[in-house]
Structure formats: C-alpha cells, structure tokens
Design an enzyme around this catalytic site. Structure first.
Site, PDB file in Angstrom:
ATOM      1  N   ASP A 182      75.259  20.860  50.043  1.00 35.79           N
ATOM      2  CA  ASP A 182      76.489  20.079  50.168  1.00 35.79           C
ATOM      3  C   ASP A 182      76.302  18.585  49.915  1.00 35.79           C
ATOM      4  O   ASP A 182      77.281  17.842  49.874  1.00 35.79           O
ATOM      5  CB  ASP A 182      77.079  20.263  51.577  1.00 35.79           C
ATOM      6  N   VAL A 201      65.413  12.725  59.953  1.00 36.92           N
ATOM      7  CA  VAL A 201      64.789  11.777  59.037  1.00 36.92           C
ATOM      8  C   VAL A 201      65.743  10.590  58.909  1.00 36.92           C
ATOM      9  O   VAL A 201      66.917  10.762  58.570  1.00 36.92           O
ATOM     10  CB  VAL A 201      64.504  12.421  57.675  1.00 36.92           C
ATOM     11  N   CYS A 230      80.469  28.985  57.014  1.00 43.03           N
ATOM     12  CA  CYS A 230      81.671  29.671  56.537  1.00 43.03           C
ATOM     13  C   CYS A 230      82.132  30.729  57.519  1.00 43.03           C
ATOM     14  O   CYS A 230      83.272  31.179  57.468  1.00 43.03           O
ATOM     15  CB  CYS A 230      81.424  30.357  55.202  1.00 43.03           C
ATOM     16  N   ASN A 248      72.812  28.146  48.616  1.00 45.67           N
ATOM     17  CA  ASN A 248      71.763  29.163  48.523  1.00 45.67           C
ATOM     18  C   ASN A 248      71.162  29.214  47.121  1.00 45.67           C
ATOM     19  O   ASN A 248      69.951  29.351  46.960  1.00 45.67           O
ATOM     20  CB  ASN A 248      72.321  30.534  48.899  1.00 45.67           C
ATOM     21  N   SER A 267      69.684  27.489  59.180  1.00 47.13           N
ATOM     22  CA  SER A 267      70.113  28.606  58.336  1.00 47.13           C
ATOM     23  C   SER A 267      71.292  29.370  58.912  1.00 47.13           C
ATOM     24  O   SER A 267      71.257  30.585  59.037  1.00 47.13           O
ATOM     25  CB  SER A 267      68.950  29.583  58.118  1.00 47.13           C
ATOM     26  N   ARG A 326      57.205  31.755  49.237  1.00 46.14           N
ATOM     27  CA  ARG A 326      56.987  33.042  48.584  1.00 46.14           C
ATOM     28  C   ARG A 326      56.040  32.886  47.383  1.00 46.14           C
ATOM     29  O   ARG A 326      55.201  33.726  47.119  1.00 46.14           O
ATOM     30  CB  ARG A 326      58.350  33.586  48.111  1.00 46.14           C
TER      31      ARG A 326
END
Lengths: 457, 457
Positions: free
Chosen positions: A288, A83, A46, A310, A42, A23
């Site tokens: 996390d 990776v 939860c 987020n 994405s 952005r």
C-alpha cells in the site's frame, strides 16, 4: 558472504517478500530482520468488515501467519518496533521499541519498504472523540467490536461510501443497526461512474440503508460525556451511537520521503518493474505504500489492496532471493458486495479516460446472471467503455446480484491483453443455463460497444 | 434487385442468422425463407435437463422466439418442412412437407445451412424400445416427462457421462429417482483428464448416484410388454424404469454431403472465417453442423453448443446482410453442474496436447472459492496445462462447488490472448474475501505451473 535483508512493515507485502526470499535462500546465506510497529503480522485487513459484521467469528482467522510462524522460518521478526529513519547512504535503519522506547541502528545489504497506508482522518472537530472508529487494523476492529458491545443505541453512521464504507454498512446491518451512509460524492462508490453508482445507491436504500449523498461532513458532534453523538454536515445532523470512518487511505511514506526516496503524485513510492525503488539498486518497495502503473491509462495510481501487496511481495522476494520476477502493473480491478448486491469494476471510468487523453464510447446493457428461464437468474447491469475508432476495451463496471462480481475478471484479462470489444464478442466463455445466458452479459455489452464504436469512426 | 435467402434449420444458428440479416436488410431488399423439419424453433436444447428436472416449469420458457415472432419480422418460416436436397449448381433446394408429403423446389441467391446435430444411437438390441429416451429436442423432453408421469418404479439409468449425461443424472435426482450412470470411459466427463474426472466420479457418488465406469452397453433388455427394463453391459445388468441416452451427437450433414459440400474429419461442414462453406461464395453454415477451429491446437473440432451456434448465426447474418464479421474459433470452454458440483474446462486436455504435437507440463492445486475464513468458502481443484519451455497456457480444468465453474472464463480469455502462465500470475483479478482468496485459485495454479515450466526447460 551472508547478506542481511531488512524489511520495514510485517504485513502482506513485507512478509510475502521475506517468506519468498527465505524460500530461495536459506538462513546461512541470507539473514532476514523484519520490523513491525503494530501488534499483528500478515493479517487480512480486507476481512475486518466481515469480522465486525459477525460473519467471521474469530479475529485470529484473519491472521494468515503469526509472528511465531515467521520466526520458525528463520525470520527475525521484531514486533512493536518502529523504523523511524532510513539512512540510505549508510545502508542502515534506526528502530525504536514501542515498549521500552529504546532506539538502535541496524545495517542492511538489502532493504524492503512495506510501510503500508494510513487512514485519512480529516482534521474536523470531534474526529478523535470516543465513538469514532477507523477499521484499518485488527486493533481498530477489536476496538469497534468492544464499543458495539457497550453501545446504548442502534444507530450507526458510516462516513464515506467507497469499498470500506459500503462493506461496513453491510457489517452494521448484520449487527442489527440502523445504518446511515454519509457520502461526499454525488453517488456512492466513486470508483464507478455516477450512473452505475446510482444503481448502488438505489440497491442500498432497498436494503434499508439511509443514503446521504453530496454531503460534506463538517464535524462530529459530541455529548456531555465527550462521546460522539452525531455526524454533522453543512445541512443536517445524523444522530449516531457509533461513527465509522470509511474514507480511505494514503500511502504511509513519511519515512521514505525523509530519506529522499522518490515519491509520485499520489504520495506513493515509485518503483521499477522489479519493484526496486527507482534509482536504488538495493531497496525494494511494495504494497500500500507504492504507486503502481495503470496498464490502461499508462499513468501511476495508488491502489491499496491486499491482492496487489501479496503479488508485490512475491516479486520482491524472488528478486531479493536471486531470482527474477516483475510486476507489470494493474488494470484497476475491484469487487465488493453489500448484502446480496455485487459491485465490480476494472479499467477506466469516463473521467479516467478523459484524464488519460482517450476518446471513448460507452455501452450499458441489462442482462441476467443465468439463462432467463433458470431459477435464481438475477438482473445485472454492465457498462463498457471502448476507445473511439480503435474499439480497444477501456473499462467495465458491473452492478448486480449473485454471479455479477467475478464476471469482471473476463474484462480484466481482456484489458491486460489489449483486446478490442470486437474481439471480445467472439470470446469462448463458459455457457450452461445455470451459469449464464447463451450470450454472457459481458458479451452483450461488447456487442453493443461494437455498434457504438462503429458510429464513432 | 431483391435477393432470396434460404435458411435450412430454424434453431439457434439459422434463426440468429435470419434475424441479423433482417436487421441489416429490410424485406424490400432481402426475402428470407426458413425451413424447419421439426415442431419448434429457436429453443434452448441446453435447458431440457432443467425442464425435465422440474427447475424450469414450462416448456415454452425454453423457446427464445416462436415461429409467429419470426414471421412478424418478415421471415417466411415453414415449419414441419424438411429440405431433402440441395442443388448447388442450380442454386435451389427441394423441400418436403411432413404432413402432406408434398415436395417442391425453391431457389436461393444465398443459402444458410444450419441443420444441427443428430444424437448418437448405437445400433444395439432394444435401443428403440419404449422407455428409452433421448433429450435432444423439445419433443424428446416432452416424451420423457410424459413417461416419467406414467413410470411405475423410480430407477433411472443414464447411459453416458458427458455433459448431457451428468445433467440428466441431476434432473433425475431432482425427480426423486435412484440414478445409475453407465459410462464407457474410465471416469465420467471425458472432456476432462481422468484425474479430474475422478473428482467428478467421487462427488457424484457423494450425491447418491451409482457410477459405473469402464462399462460398454451391449443391449437394452426389454420386458414382456416390450418396454425397456434394464441396461445390460458385458458384466452386469442395471434395472431401469426409464433409460436416458446422453451419448452425444454428430453433425447432421447428410444433406451437405450429398450436395458435395466439404466435410471435415468429424463429419462437420468446413467453413472459412466468415462462416462461408469453403469454396462456396454464397453458402454459409453454422451451429452444430459445422467444425470449428480450435485456437489452441490449430485443429478442427466439433463442439455442439448453443453459445457457438448463436455467435455463428450473428456472424452469418451480418455477412449475408452486407456487413462484415468473422468467427475466429474457439478455445473449447465448457461448464456444467450436477447439483452443487461445478465442472469446467477450457483449452486442451493432456491427450489433446499430445495429439497436437505439444509438449506440456501440468500443475494441479487445491484452493477455495472465497477467502478461507469467509463463510461459504468451498474447496476447488484447478488443473493447468502449460507448454513446455514457452510456458504458454494450454488448458484449465476446474472441479468445485459454487463459484468454481465460471472461473474458467479467466483461462478462456487468457488462452484466446495467447498468454503464458507467467503472465497470468500477474493478472489483476477481482479480490475481496466473499469472492476469492487473496490469490485467486487460477493464479495459484498459474504460479505452480510457472515452477513446472521452469523445471521443464
């Protein structure tokens, strides 16, 4: 000169960072390459319990943004590509394609590590047998849903009674299963003090769930077909047509550790306030896989939660994109529900306060979600911890029904602001009979805490 | 020496003060005499719309504590006895018994004025006709309920579209009436900005309520029987089988004014932070008859609301009883509902900010009450005001459905703490899919406000 950003892990933190960076800087200025070893990007982990429980009908509803949507925004997203090494000195990472096995090095100017967490799987007999399910990924969820469609019986055993455990207990109730929750702790929800956990225990039993506390699992028993058939503890066996692991997660930081990046006591990456890995000006980490500062105790914690991931991504993307943002820390707010039971907490439990060197008083009250005379008013228990002498709020735990859970936000903001319980008694909270008693339950707890602080001077 | 406390007005503020004073000082130390001109004590005026609407079945449920209960705690409560004069210099009040007409003077060492508010009744033709009802007291409520039982038609006209007006509109919908709300302002809920009030207008129309804005009532038309039969404005007439006035209230301070006590610009008593009437060491005042400090604008306001009255009473009683407490002020939080529509606000509207000399930016967003994929997620609009350049939060307005209203508490605490919208974006609020999207709507608004502040520098 065009810079190159590499993102490791394409879930909440990684892709929020990538999106925000994009952005702020167009493709002509910043090339973005993101690696994801799994099949999805994405997604809302939860939300998995609600998908399994049937409240969310379609898996794709849990995907906030698909790989194609990211690619349409000029993010070179490489799925099923892991990776496997970070060469910090060389400014490059080594990637491996899952399908072809091909490996290659690719360089970065800036790196974002968002490798997430991995589920804890105790190394016990039978733990890998068919019929034992984790619920961390969409693939896990799909595997469980498929297994339930095939299951012969209706007995589910959930191992663990934290957030995932109790949410999965609800999901299996919705599925029409007989549910047993086997829990190592003295009460469910060890993120609460035991006295509040007891209320959860009782409420879950009231929902028809069999609660087994103080029970360490020793093995998953398998049948002749090799499938899980029971969960064994030292004292008993709990027959199971399906076993669900809700034991929690640890930071996924093997890669970071091998690269010599700084890890904390909980195994998570350590960052500065701008979410840069400490000592590394061009490497950020979030989600996390990092430890976060607990603003109440002043200590680092590991709190795997989508809302933090987020925020981390947003902060990282802003900084990578040439802006400036920080993530100041957390107060440890969490909210959950089991059917109509709502469970919330923020700040420190008693043992957290002791560990932080804080002396404290407690106040526990019962009140109602609405004015007592208003239809639908339900009981609510609020426990509050305040620092001895100073009266500073240290933590709040709430167990109740509708309207109980999100009340914890009042305390979360008050904790962030460093308020005393005395200051809280004057808070101008929304009042009308359908919404609250004339003294909101949080204020009733604060008033009682004020008296306890007075006696503690 | 035994002191004598006189309390004028035995509702929320007065009797909270009396009860708290009694808790701190026994009858041997403190004599307490309380005068109440009406028939009830300690009742929830806020509950009247729900009683009229039938959601609360019994009037007595609205009475928090009866006269007998107060007397059992050694409070000499004199019902239907009005204080008609305060002799400040002489330290005495003159009381008049409604039934006998008898008058007498009684002395005080300490005085609490809690005379409440009186409804605004415009001096228009027909305003006192049978069929025109206020809803401030339990007697008002009973009179309305009795009238509805006798009513021949099912058309209700509510005059005023503030909290009382919209709540009474809901009550009459529940009663099965055709409801018209006639409102002087350009939109209902003038405690919101007009753009947010528009959402309320539309939602109320969606509930089948006829909304008439920009309409000044000129008269209540009466029939041959002398009863109200229509509400007339300059442009039209709205037939009514019952007319309900929800126009608001003013501080009831005639007594205080006659005694020379200090009143503010809104006609309410002015107090210090300990709720003492300014310049009078032994007179306190609280509840709907005082003005309160708005912590955001720094100006005095009149906010008649039970939750404030209770807090005032608690503070006054503590101080009268020899303790120490203050009421620091309000941020102007209010929450209401019309059927499933929830309406909330805190802090300053645009015009309040201008009046206070503040320059500001606004941000309005739409989000949902729960994760978008979770069943029952409903849309919610959040408008946020932040100070230009500094980014300090100035106010929040929310219109939505279930879960919208009490979210305003997040902003109420943040306002109290003087947070900036940037600080708010990092708030650690409770997140789980049944409770909130991963970014709570308040945080989404804060993020947008941050951008607006950035452009305002």
């Amino acid at each position: 000169m065009r810079e190159r950003l590499v993102v490791i892990g394409a879930d909440a933190a990684g892709m929020s960072a990538a999106s925000q960076a994009r952005r702020l800087r167009g493709a002509g200025e910043l090339e973005i390459v993101a690696f994801e070893r799994g099949n999805f990007t994405s997604f809302s982990a939860c939300g998995i319990p609600y998908w399994v429980g049937g409240e969310v009908e379609d898996r794709d509803l849990l995907i906030a943004r698909t790989a194609e949507e990211h690619r349409a925004r000029d993010i070179d997203l490489r799925m099923r590509t892991e990776v496997v090494e970070i060469d910090v000195a060389g400014g490059r990472v080594r990637a491996r394609e899952a399908d072809s096995g091909a490996e290659y090095w690719t360089s970065y100017d800036k790196l974002v590590i968002a490798t997430g967490a991995r589920p804890i799987r105790p190394g016990l007999p039978g733990m890998d047998a068919p019929g034992v399910h984790g619920v961390q990924t969409l693939d896990d969820g799909q595997a469980l849903i498929d297994a339930l469609a095939r299951a012969r019986g209706r007995r589910a055993v959930v191992v663990g009674a934290g957030y995932i455990g109790v949410e999965m207990a609800e999901a299996m109730i919705h599925r029409g299963y007989e549910v047993t929750v086997v829990n190592r702790g003295s009460e469910p929800m060890s993120t609460l003090d035991a006295d509040m956990g007891r209320l959860v225990h009782e409420a879950m039993e009231g929902l028809g769930i069999t609660m087994v506390d103080d029970a360490e699992v020793t093995a998953i028993r398998t049948g002749e077909d090799g499938r899980a058939r029971a969960v064994a503890t030292k004292d008993a066996e709990y027959p199971a047509d399906v076993v669900i692991l809700g034991i929690g997660v640890r930071p996924e930081t093997g890669l970071a550790r091998a690269a010599g990046l700084p890890l904390g006591g909980h195994g998570g990456l350590l960052t500065d306030l701008a979410m840069r890995v400490r000592g590394h000006g061009n490497i950020w980490a979030g989600g996390d896989c990092v430890e976060v500062l607990d603003l109440v105790s002043g200590q680092e914690r590991h709190i795997p939660l989508g809302t933090h991931a987020n925020k981390h991504g947003q902060v990282i993307g802003t900084n990578v994109g040439g802006g400036y943002a920080t993530f100041p820390g957390v107060v440890g707010t969490a909210v959950s529900k089991v059917c109509d039971l709502e469970i919330a907490r923020t700040g420190l439990r008693e043992k957290d306060a002791r560990r932080a060197g804080l002396e404290y008083v407690t106040a526990t009250i019962e009140s109602t979600s609405r004015a007592g005379y208003y239809p639908g008013a339900t009981p609510m228990t609020v426990k509050m911890l305040a620092e001895r002498r100073t009266g500073r709020l240290l933590g709040v735990q709430i167990v109740g029904r509708e309207g109980a859970g999100k009340r914890v936000d009042i305390a979360a903001v008050a904790l962030t602001a460093g308020m005393t319980v005395e200051q809280m008694t004057a808070l101008d909270l929304g009042y009308a009979p359908p919404f609250s008693p004339v003294w909101d339950p949080v204020l009733v707890a604060a008033r009682k805490a004020v008296r306890a602080v007075g006696q503690s001077a």
